[in-house]
Design an enzyme around this catalytic site. Structure first.
Site, PDB file in Angstrom:
ATOM      1  N   PRO A  95       0.821  -1.219   0.000  1.00 46.40           N
ATOM      2  CA  PRO A  95       0.000   0.000   0.000  1.00 46.40           C
ATOM      3  C   PRO A  95       0.850   1.262   0.000  1.00 46.40           C
ATOM      4  O   PRO A  95       0.342   2.349  -0.271  1.00 46.40           O
ATOM      5  CB  PRO A  95      -0.814  -0.104   1.298  1.00 46.40           C
ATOM      6  CG  PRO A  95      -0.614  -1.477   1.823  1.00 46.40           C
ATOM      7  CD  PRO A  95       0.636  -2.020   1.221  1.00 46.40           C
ATOM      8  N   GLU A 122       1.869  -8.865   8.699  1.00 47.23           N
ATOM      9  CA  GLU A 122       1.911  -7.401   8.819  1.00 47.23           C
ATOM     10  C   GLU A 122       2.835  -6.790   7.777  1.00 47.23           C
ATOM     11  O   GLU A 122       2.882  -5.563   7.621  1.00 47.23           O
ATOM     12  CB  GLU A 122       2.390  -6.985  10.212  1.00 47.23           C
ATOM     13  CG  GLU A 122       1.510  -7.464  11.356  1.00 47.23           C
ATOM     14  CD  GLU A 122       0.056  -7.069  11.193  1.00 47.23           C
ATOM     15  OE1 GLU A 122      -0.205  -5.873  10.992  1.00 47.23           O
ATOM     16  OE2 GLU A 122      -0.814  -7.963  11.265  1.00 47.23           O
ATOM     17  N   ARG A 160      -2.539  -7.754 -20.866  1.00 50.56           N
ATOM     18  CA  ARG A 160      -3.501  -7.305 -21.877  1.00 50.56           C
ATOM     19  C   ARG A 160      -3.017  -6.083 -22.661  1.00 50.56           C
ATOM     20  O   ARG A 160      -3.638  -5.683 -23.653  1.00 50.56           O
ATOM     21  CB  ARG A 160      -4.897  -7.136 -21.289  1.00 50.56           C
ATOM     22  CG  ARG A 160      -5.013  -6.129 -20.172  1.00 50.56           C
ATOM     23  CD  ARG A 160      -6.338  -6.274 -19.451  1.00 50.56           C
ATOM     24  NE  ARG A 160      -7.482  -6.313 -20.365  1.00 50.56           N
ATOM     25  CZ  ARG A 160      -7.866  -5.331 -21.157  1.00 50.56           C
ATOM     26  NH1 ARG A 160      -7.170  -4.199 -21.153  1.00 50.56           N
ATOM     27  NH2 ARG A 160      -8.925  -5.437 -21.932  1.00 50.56           N
ATOM     28  N   ASP A 175      -9.476   0.936 -25.172  1.00 55.25           N
ATOM     29  CA  ASP A 175      -9.823   0.828 -23.756  1.00 55.25           C
ATOM     30  C   ASP A 175      -9.928   2.168 -23.059  1.00 55.25           C
ATOM     31  O   ASP A 175      -9.363   3.154 -23.494  1.00 55.25           O
ATOM     32  CB  ASP A 175      -8.731   0.027 -23.018  1.00 55.25           C
ATOM     33  CG  ASP A 175      -9.041  -1.454 -22.989  1.00 55.25           C
ATOM     34  OD1 ASP A 175     -10.171  -1.817 -23.322  1.00 55.25           O
ATOM     35  OD2 ASP A 175      -8.140  -2.229 -22.632  1.00 55.25           O
TER      36      ASP A 175
HETATM   37  C1  4GT Z   1      -2.635  -3.599  -0.076  1.00 58.44           C
HETATM   38  C2  4GT Z   1      -1.878  -3.612  -1.218  1.00 58.44           C
HETATM   39  C3  4GT Z   1      -0.858  -4.561  -1.314  1.00 58.44           C
HETATM   40  C4  4GT Z   1      -1.378  -5.338   0.817  1.00 58.44           C
HETATM   41  C5  4GT Z   1      -2.168  -2.612  -2.294  1.00 58.44           C
HETATM   42  C6  4GT Z   1       2.159  -6.678   3.113  1.00 58.44           C
HETATM   43  C7  4GT Z   1       1.364  -7.663   3.889  1.00 58.44           C
HETATM   44  C8  4GT Z   1       1.258  -5.981   2.141  1.00 58.44           C
HETATM   45  C9  4GT Z   1      -0.018  -7.663   3.306  1.00 58.44           C
HETATM   46  C10 4GT Z   1       0.057  -6.889   2.038  1.00 58.44           C
HETATM   47  N1  4GT Z   1      -2.374  -4.453   0.927  1.00 58.44           N
HETATM   48  N2  4GT Z   1      -0.616  -5.410  -0.291  1.00 58.44           N
HETATM   49  N3  4GT Z   1      -0.079  -4.643  -2.405  1.00 58.44           N
HETATM   50  N4  4GT Z   1      -3.087  -1.663  -2.055  1.00 58.44           N
HETATM   51  N5  4GT Z   1      -1.133  -6.133   1.854  1.00 58.44           N
HETATM   52  O1  4GT Z   1      -1.588  -2.674  -3.354  1.00 58.44           O
END
Ligand code: 4GT
Length: 256
Positions: A95, A122, A160, A175
């Protein structure tokens, strides 16, 4: 040469979702795309094959240990080097990464391959990220329980983009987002469905009119549904035709 993708994941079976189905499945079968998975659990040295441990400093959940991940990355890099790929990037789906968009997907689709790192629990020991990861990529502002779905989203939208992966080569160029706009609406048979008709113009056979109508729908829908995208399009400058079509759309929207 196929696009070479190595994935580091505790759940390699999940990737059958892309290797077995649809356009991505076909790309695998046709040798346009090659996916190889590496399971960090296979690179553990303890009897329980543990890949995670408690976070230093305390707190909930577990953290993925650096060593099994680093050994997996080494194997993936070795495979890519044997294939002749030079300085393959390691991408960590998280994220905290750069948000994935159409432009980024297009950039990746021009590379010979990459290595994707999927986290669980985590997350991953920061020292592994600092020393081994070249780029962090996010698929949106929400939290997933693992990076696998994010990796598959990335792979799908890269595949794609690649020439020869869609039945109709025009599909990818028409697209959404290719021209910075949402797509126009689509219709198919029957001509009337539960009392609702297909827009007259699509039945006219006049391709110039149809093109203009579709462009107008794209502009109008982007203006209505995605003001953020519309602002970008506007800032990049619209053609005279686009301005006229949008004004016409706005007028009929406001007087509806
Ligand atoms: C969200 C995204 C991602 C997770 C995203 C590390 C442990 C990250 C769980 C994982 N959450 N990965 N790539 N929004 N969670 O891209």
């Amino acid at each position: 040469m196929p696009f070479e993708c190595d994935v580091i994941t505790l759940f390699p079976e999940m990737f059958s979702a892309i290797t077995q189905y649809g356009i991505t499945g076909k790309a695998c079968k046709n040798g346009i795309f090659q996916l190889v998975t590496w399971n960090p659990r296979d690179f553990t040295h303890n009897n329980h094959r543990t890949v995670d441990d408690d976070p230093y400093g305390g707190g909930p959940g577990m953290v993925m240990m650096a060593q099994p991940l680093e050994d997996s990355i080494i194997q993936a890099k070795t495979r890519q080097i044997k294939l002749g790929l030079k300085n393959t990037r390691v991408i960590y789906l998280s994220p905290q990464g750069k948000p994935l968009d159409h432009e980024t997907a297009k950039m990746f689709s021009n590379l010979p391959g990459f290595i994707l790192l999927c986290g669980r629990y985590e997350g991953i020991d920061e020292r592994l990220i600092i020393n081994q990861v070249d780029m962090e990529l996010s698929i949106g502002d929400y939290v997933l329980s693992g990076g696998e779905l994010a990796a598959m989203v990335l792979i799908d939208c890269i595949i794609r983009q690649m020439p020869g992966t869609l039945g109709d080569p025009e599909s990818a160029t028409q697209d959404s987002f290719v021209n910075g706009l949402l797509e126009h609406p689509h219709y198919t048979r029957p001509e009337q469905y539960k009392g609702d008709c297909v827009p007259e113009i699509l039945m006219s056979g006049n391709h110039a009119h149809i093109r203009r109508w579709r462009l107008q729908q794209s502009l109008g829908r982007t203006w209505l549904k995605r003001p953020d995208l519309f602002e970008l399009k506007f800032a990049q400058g619209m053609t005279g035709e686009e301005e006229i079509l949008l004004e016409e759309f706005k007028k009929s929207y406001k007087s509806r």
